[in-house]
Design a protein around this motif. Structure first.
Motif, PDB file in Angstrom:
ATOM      1  N   CYS A 164       0.826  -1.210   0.000  1.00  0.00           N
ATOM      2  CA  CYS A 164       0.000   0.000   0.000  1.00  0.00           C
ATOM      3  C   CYS A 164       0.858   1.257   0.000  1.00  0.00           C
ATOM      4  O   CYS A 164       0.377   2.339   0.356  1.00  0.00           O
ATOM      5  N   SER A 166       3.548   4.339  -1.456  1.00  0.00           N
ATOM      6  CA  SER A 166       3.765   5.220  -2.600  1.00  0.00           C
ATOM      7  C   SER A 166       5.113   4.908  -3.231  1.00  0.00           C
ATOM      8  O   SER A 166       5.942   4.182  -2.668  1.00  0.00           O
ATOM      9  N   SER A 184      -4.124  -0.628  -5.841  1.00  0.00           N
ATOM     10  CA  SER A 184      -4.459   0.624  -6.504  1.00  0.00           C
ATOM     11  C   SER A 184      -5.950   0.897  -6.321  1.00  0.00           C
ATOM     12  O   SER A 184      -6.762  -0.035  -6.317  1.00  0.00           O
ATOM     13  N   GLN A 186      -9.253   3.494  -7.494  1.00  0.00           N
ATOM     14  CA  GLN A 186      -9.824   4.541  -8.341  1.00  0.00           C
ATOM     15  C   GLN A 186     -11.236   4.859  -7.880  1.00  0.00           C
ATOM     16  O   GLN A 186     -11.908   4.013  -7.282  1.00  0.00           O
ATOM     17  N   VAL A 195      -7.898   8.419 -10.343  1.00  0.00           N
ATOM     18  CA  VAL A 195      -7.207   8.200  -9.080  1.00  0.00           C
ATOM     19  C   VAL A 195      -7.401   9.432  -8.212  1.00  0.00           C
ATOM     20  O   VAL A 195      -7.141  10.561  -8.644  1.00  0.00           O
ATOM     21  N   SER A 197      -6.227  10.747  -4.526  1.00  0.00           N
ATOM     22  CA  SER A 197      -5.275  10.383  -3.472  1.00  0.00           C
ATOM     23  C   SER A 197      -5.952  10.130  -2.138  1.00  0.00           C
ATOM     24  O   SER A 197      -5.667   9.133  -1.461  1.00  0.00           O
ATOM     25  N   ALA A 200      -7.823   6.841  -2.201  1.00  0.00           N
ATOM     26  CA  ALA A 200      -6.900   5.706  -2.261  1.00  0.00           C
ATOM     27  C   ALA A 200      -6.325   5.421  -0.886  1.00  0.00           C
ATOM     28  O   ALA A 200      -6.281   4.270  -0.433  1.00  0.00           O
ATOM     29  N   ARG A 204      -7.070   1.989   1.336  1.00  0.00           N
ATOM     30  CA  ARG A 204      -5.951   1.149   1.768  1.00  0.00           C
ATOM     31  C   ARG A 204      -5.931   1.015   3.286  1.00  0.00           C
ATOM     32  O   ARG A 204      -5.614  -0.059   3.821  1.00  0.00           O
ATOM     33  N   GLU A 250      -0.925  -5.962  -9.931  1.00  0.00           N
ATOM     34  CA  GLU A 250      -1.718  -4.819  -9.468  1.00  0.00           C
ATOM     35  C   GLU A 250      -3.163  -5.236  -9.212  1.00  0.00           C
ATOM     36  O   GLU A 250      -3.815  -5.807 -10.086  1.00  0.00           O
ATOM     37  N   THR A 252      -6.612  -3.552  -8.597  1.00  0.00           N
ATOM     38  CA  THR A 252      -7.283  -2.262  -8.715  1.00  0.00           C
ATOM     39  C   THR A 252      -8.694  -2.376  -8.175  1.00  0.00           C
ATOM     40  O   THR A 252      -9.487  -3.210  -8.621  1.00  0.00           O
TER      41      THR A 252
END
Length: 257
Positions: A164, A166, A184, A186, A195, A197, A200, A204, A250, A252
């Motif tokens: 998770c 950056s 990831s 969205q 996306v 931030s 996200a 997470r 990934e 998503t």
């Protein structure tokens, strides 16, 4: 299962308590490297160009000043020191002793100062990001890349690594011998996906808390997708898995928003 989290930029400084006890931290093999980074941080934070060197603005002068005494400052569980969207969503500051014990085994926060700590490890607040080049140590992602694999690969022990973090923190450690999935997120709004931030980080944080508290132990990316779908429920618009030849697969998650 190993969950990798980024630290928060903002931190809540403990008001009281004893300083950090290096011997009590996870990964005692990193002690010398932690001391080296912290000593360099204290030195740089006392220089005239400290703000520029650490890449922060004038509003953070007090936090940079606090770096100068980082080893003497009060420490508390990192679950309460790290703050922000991800940590608030996880409710980590309110995790009880039993949950922190679980997290000690399965969660690591990858840090520019500590290398990696568990939510139960007691640390002081500090201001330092992984993208910083710190005096003679140079770039911190490069520095930690020399020291983290031995510790974290052993902890993962071939189990699923759920990432998770950056990008700057991914640069400090990339799993070598374990299945690795980056999460990831969205948002779908009016038929368009993007996306966001904040969303996200929030999602997470929810996922990390769900996996720890509910004793979920996904062994594959598909297991992880199922766990996420069960957590998010009706808010989940879509979930997809994308295998990658290099780097992590990934996962998503598309959230209605």
């Amino acid at each position: 299962m190993l969950i990798l989290l980024p630290p928060s930029e903002g931190k809540t400084a403990p008001a009281a308590g004893s300083p950090v006890d290096f011997g009590s931290l996870s990964h005692p093999g990193l002690e010398a490297h932690r001391r080296r980074v912290g000593d360099a941080l204290a030195k740089v934070s006392g220089q005239r160009n400290a703000m520029e060197a650490l890449g922060v603005g004038a509003s953070l002068a007090a936090e940079v000043e606090r770096n100068r005494t980082v080893w003497d400052n009060p420490a508390a569980a990192s679950s309460t020191v790290y703050t922000g969207v991800l940590y608030d969503a996880a409710g980590m500051a309110d995790w009880d002793a039993a949950t922190l014990d679980k997290a000690r085994e399965s969660v690591r926060i990858v840090s520019a100062l500590w290398g990696a700590v568990s939510p139960a490890d007691r640390i002081p607040a500090y201001r330092l990001s992984m993208g910083t080049s710190l005096g003679r140590l140079g770039g911190l992602a490069t520095y930690w890349r020399k020291h983290l694999p031995a510790e974290l690969d052993a902890l993962a022990d071939g189990g699923l690594v759920i990432d998770c973090r950056s990008a700057s923190y991914v640069a400090a450690y990339r799993p070598a011998d374990s299945p690795w999935v980056a999460v990831s997120v969205q948002r779908e709004l009016n038929g368009k996906r993007a996306v966001v931030s904040h969303m996200a980080k929030h999602t997470r944080g929810l996922l990390a808390a769900h996996l720890v508290r509910d004793d979920a132990r996904p062994e594959t990316a598909a297991d992880l997708a199922d766990a996420a779908a069960g957590m998010i429920g009706d808010a989940l618009v879509d979930v997809s898995l994308t295998p990658k030849a290099k780097g992590p697969d990934e996962l998503t998650l598309v959230i209605a928003g």
